[in-house]
Design an enzyme around this catalytic site. Structure first.
Site, PDB file in Angstrom:
ATOM      1  CB  SER A 138      68.115   7.450 -26.547  1.00 49.58           C
ATOM      2  OG  SER A 138      66.855   7.137 -27.034  1.00 49.58           O
ATOM      3  NE  ARG A 168      70.700  11.103 -28.919  1.00 47.81           N
ATOM      4  CZ  ARG A 168      69.391  11.239 -28.870  1.00 47.81           C
ATOM      5  NH1 ARG A 168      68.868  12.386 -28.538  1.00 47.81           N
ATOM      6  NH2 ARG A 168      68.601  10.226 -29.168  1.00 47.81           N
ATOM      7  CE  LYS A 217      72.706   6.324 -20.287  1.00 50.29           C
ATOM      8  NZ  LYS A 217      72.462   7.663 -19.783  1.00 50.29           N
ATOM      9  CB  CYS A 240      39.001  12.916 -18.779  1.00 50.33           C
ATOM     10  SG  CYS A 240      37.889  14.033 -19.641  1.00 50.33           S
TER      11      CYS A 240
HETATM   12  S1  IVH Z   1      76.046   3.605 -26.108  1.00 47.68           S
HETATM   13  C1  IVH Z   1      72.648   3.713 -29.549  1.00 47.68           C
HETATM   14  N1  IVH Z   1      77.715   3.844 -24.168  1.00 47.68           N
HETATM   15  O1  IVH Z   1      73.849   7.574 -22.986  1.00 47.68           O
HETATM   16  C2  IVH Z   1      73.003   4.395 -28.288  1.00 47.68           C
HETATM   17  N2  IVH Z   1      76.068   5.533 -24.402  1.00 47.68           N
HETATM   18  O2  IVH Z   1      70.872   7.045 -23.636  1.00 47.68           O
HETATM   19  C3  IVH Z   1      74.314   3.859 -27.864  1.00 47.68           C
HETATM   20  N3  IVH Z   1      76.197   7.321 -22.762  1.00 47.68           N
HETATM   21  O3  IVH Z   1      73.295   9.316 -25.941  1.00 47.68           O
HETATM   22  C4  IVH Z   1      74.794   4.592 -26.715  1.00 47.68           C
HETATM   23  N4  IVH Z   1      77.947   6.537 -21.678  1.00 47.68           N
HETATM   24  O4  IVH Z   1      75.187  10.053 -24.492  1.00 47.68           O
HETATM   25  C5  IVH Z   1      76.658   4.398 -24.773  1.00 47.68           C
HETATM   26  N5  IVH Z   1      79.286   3.889 -22.501  1.00 47.68           N
HETATM   27  C6  IVH Z   1      78.251   4.457 -23.109  1.00 47.68           C
HETATM   28  C7  IVH Z   1      77.671   5.669 -22.677  1.00 47.68           C
HETATM   29  C8  IVH Z   1      76.572   6.172 -23.353  1.00 47.68           C
HETATM   30  C9  IVH Z   1      77.068   7.507 -21.751  1.00 47.68           C
HETATM   31  C10 IVH Z   1      75.084   8.211 -23.123  1.00 47.68           C
HETATM   32  C11 IVH Z   1      75.134   8.676 -24.538  1.00 47.68           C
HETATM   33  C12 IVH Z   1      73.848   8.301 -25.165  1.00 47.68           C
HETATM   34  C13 IVH Z   1      73.000   8.036 -23.976  1.00 47.68           C
HETATM   35  C14 IVH Z   1      72.027   6.960 -24.344  1.00 47.68           C
END
Ligand code: IVH
Length: 677
Positions: free
Chosen positions: A84, A140, A119, A426
């Site tokens: 992630s 995933r 993203k 605690c």
């Molecule tokens: S790169 C090593 N590029 O975001 C992880 N992720 O939190 C590289 N995602 O599981 C991920 N758009 O589902 C990447 N342009 C993009 C993305 C993207 C959406 C999502 C993807 C990933 C999550 C990471």
């Protein structure tokens, strides 16, 4: 009984029935009614909702739809883990990201080429092409093992199935995000809480025909394995994907330096509402793939990429009550119970108030009208109070000095900052039933024992029924008793049994992380595992006499500081922790800490570094050693094979110790020579 109550009861009964049939269909694979009858039932519920809008606010029907469980898909190992991303929420977060990269690569004076990509908040999937033919499609999953959802993915028209005529690499693994367009979601909005759930639900249908009914879209954004590798840059890769017939996001752009990062972030934030898909931020990636490879990953995320989130979605609501919650470290967190309100597509009824000081600083009272926000997966939080709307009846919250278990709480003095912690804790550990339950949730979590089917809700249930009282109980479950519980069928029990059986075998570093010593995260757990090597050695911490000696050595480990050492001491000082940990160990097969790969230039060699290097950071040197079969130690001992001395400020004491023990010592120059040989 009022009419309203009668209708609500009927509604709830019908939903319970749907849930039951969902289980027969999805979990047990033994439907008890025809599809037509099932649809009829569903329509009755939707009908009730249409006529009685208040039912929708109960928000229980959407939960029952589109969420068939995982166990019906074949599990397949990913060729390369699907990690992630770490997050940045503001400019400082991005400056920090750039700084860390430069430190790691040990470069100073140049602006790194980055690529910025939207993203999308969807569901990630990976597509594997062999000789240009789409052969596998996986979800995933937990990042390491995915589920075979090829047939469902194939229903997405725009995903190429055959690109063999395009002269593509023999093995090509493409990572993409699957989503539902906003317009398409509008039609489905009664059935799902948000577009992301809808996409997930659609992708996880047992029957691909059902998937094809819900219009899915996708964008490709990355790769897993490519053989032979033919790319040098991410931007070049994306362009080529496009020419091969994949859809890539047209809003990706190359940028350099913090000013361009900010500009791009603002620019996309301003147009995001006009896009037909939800984006929750931008992903910034180092464009150069060689640098990406040098940077590598931490435990869960790559060092070469980050998600720069857009500012959180906000909403106004009212605080009805304030309660406290106890975390696994005993931290007492005040939580506001608010009038349910939709924030970014999710109904929120709890928002964190962080700690006592925060409540005072913001002068938050019960009955106040407040602004709350929710950013991504982060827990919703109360941002501010609208004092002008304060009711006369609003009352101050008196923060309890005691934990829910009745014990007194403490604010600790931080070793690093010498300041008193804002968080009350605690300190009863397993003797506090509230802390104990949270500790169990940590133990079963993904990064720890990763027990599928034993999520937070199930831990709550098993805890309340006293089926699990301490971690070792997980491995001695009475399945007959569980079989009698509502919601548990033969299939789900068998799955749980298997998941628990698989979890029994655990590497030492993961075990150390799992037991939840404060300040010992995944990276520190690895350092400790590399020091102890076996659980037998690690267990010696239970013994007071041994412990003092061991702690002295730990203090010298690269990466372990005073805070960690003190925390380890506190953990083992507590007798209950010792008993519980030993009970757990008895149930497990804990494997010795082993080399990542034993092949390579430093095969089975134990290496240590001291001082700084010119061409790389010490962190990079360590991971190069590990990736080439070596094991990095944090202190000089007889076990050590090689001490590498960097030119900048090496520790004399370590060199002398190594010399006395006749350990091979090499300079930075010699190290570089070995790497280039
Ligand atoms: S790169 C090593 N590029 O975001 C992880 N992720 O939190 C590289 N995602 O599981 C991920 N758009 O589902 C990447 N342009 C993009 C993305 C993207 C959406 C999502 C993807 C990933 C999550 C990471």
């Amino acid at each position: 009984m009022s009419i309203k109550k009668k209708i609500t009861d009927t509604y709830k009964k019908k939903i319970a029935l749907i849930k039951k049939h969902n289980k027969y269909y999805y979990n047990d694979d033994k439907p008890q009614i025809s599809d037509a009858d099932y649809d009829k039932l569903k329509n009755e519920v939707l009908d009730l909702e249409k006529k009685n809008v208040y039912l929708k606010d109960l928000n229980i029907f959407s939960e029952t739809l589109g969420a068939p469980p995982t166990n019906q898909f074949k599990k397949i190992n990913h060729l390369k883990p699907m990690l992630s991303l770490s997050n940045a929420f503001d400019e400082n977060g991005m400056i920090d990201f750039l700084k860390k990269i430069k430190n790691y690569l040990n470069i100073k004076e140049f602006d790194l080429d980055l690529i910025s990509e939207p993203k999308i908040d969807g569901i990630s999937a990976t597509l594997i092409y062999e000789n240009g033919l789409l052969k596998k499609g996986l979800s995933r999953g937990d990042g390491y093992i995915g589920e075979d959802i090829l047939e469902n993915l194939k229903t997405i028209k725009e995903i190429p199935k055959d690109i063999s005529r395009q002269n593509v690499p023999k093995l090509l693994e493409i990572r993409c995000e699957i989503f539902i367009g906003k317009k398409d979601f509008y039609i489905l909005k009664d059935k799902f809480a948000n577009p992301r759930n809808a996409a997930g639900g659609s992708l996880r249908q047992k029957n691909p025909k059902d998937t094809s009914k819900i219009p899915l879209k996708y964008f490709a954004y990355g790769f897993g394995v490519i053989q032979p590798m033919i790319f040098e840059k991410q931007s070049e890769f994306l362009k080529r994907l496009n020419s091969w017939g994949f859809l890539t996001n047209p809003l990706s752009k190359n940028v350099k330096g913090i000013d361009e990062i900010e500009k791009q972030h603002k620019s996309l934030d301003s147009i995001r509402s006009s896009l037909d898909y939800d984006i929750d931020g931008l992903v910034f990636k180092v464009d150069d793939l060689k640098l990406q490879q040098r940077l590598g990953n931490t435990s869960n995320s790559p060092r070469w990429a980050i998600a720069y989130k857009f500012s959180a979605e906000k909403a106004i609501t009212k605080i009805n009550n304030i309660i406290i919650q106890v975390g696994r470290t005993g931290a007492i967190t005040p939580v506001a119970k608010v009038d349910p309100v939709t924030v970014g597509g999710v109904v929120v009824s709890n928002a964190t108030l962080h700690n006592e000081d925060e409540i005072k600083r913001k002068d938050i009272r019960i009955g106040d009208t407040v602004l709350i926000q929710r950013a991504g997966d982060v827990i919703p939080q109360v941002v501010s109070v609208n004092i002008s709307k304060r009711d006369k009846k609003a009352r101050k919250y008196i923060f309890p000095s005691k934990c829910l278990c009745g014990a007194e709480t403490k604010k600790e003095l931080s070793k690093n900052t010498k300041k008193r912690d804002a968080v009350r804790r605690c300190t009863k550990g397993y003797d506090c039933e509230f802390t104990a339950k949270e500790k169990l949730k940590h133990i079963v979590s993904k990064e720890a024992f990763n027990i599928d089917g034993l999520g937070k809700k199930v831990v709550d249930q098993f805890w309340n029924l006293k089926i699990i009282k301490e971690p070792s109980d997980i491995f001695k479950l009475n399945y007959n008793k569980i079989n009698e519980l509502e919601g548990w069928g033969d299939l789900s029990i068998n799955n749980l049994k298997k998941a628990i059986k698989d979890a029994k075998k655990i590497p030492l570093n993961r075990f150390i992380y799992s037991i939840g010593i404060r300040h010992i995260g995944q990276e520190n757990a690895k350092i400790l595992a590399a020091f102890f090597l076996s659980v037998k050695e690690f267990s010696k911490l239970s013994d007071l006499k041994n412990r003092e000696k061991i702690l002295k050595n730990l203090n010298e480990l690269d990466g372990i500081g005073e805070t960690q050492v003190e925390s380890i001491n506190n953990f083992f000082f507590n007798k209950k922790n010792v008993i519980i940990t030993n009970n757990l160990i008895k149930q497990l097969d804990i494997t010795d800490y082993s080399l990542k790969s034993s092949k390579g230039k430093f095969s089975n060699k134990k290496i240590m570094f001291t001082g700084g290097f010119e061409n790389m950071s010490r962190s990079e040197a360590k991971s190069i050693a590990e990736n080439n079969g070596g094991k990095v130690l944090g202190s000089v001992s007889k076990k050590l094979d090689l001490l590498v001395v960097g030119d900048s400020k090496p520790t004399k004491k370590k060199i002398n110790q190594a010399r006395d023990l006749k350990i091979q010592i090499i300079s930075e120059k010699e190290w570089n020579k070995i790497l280039n040989s």
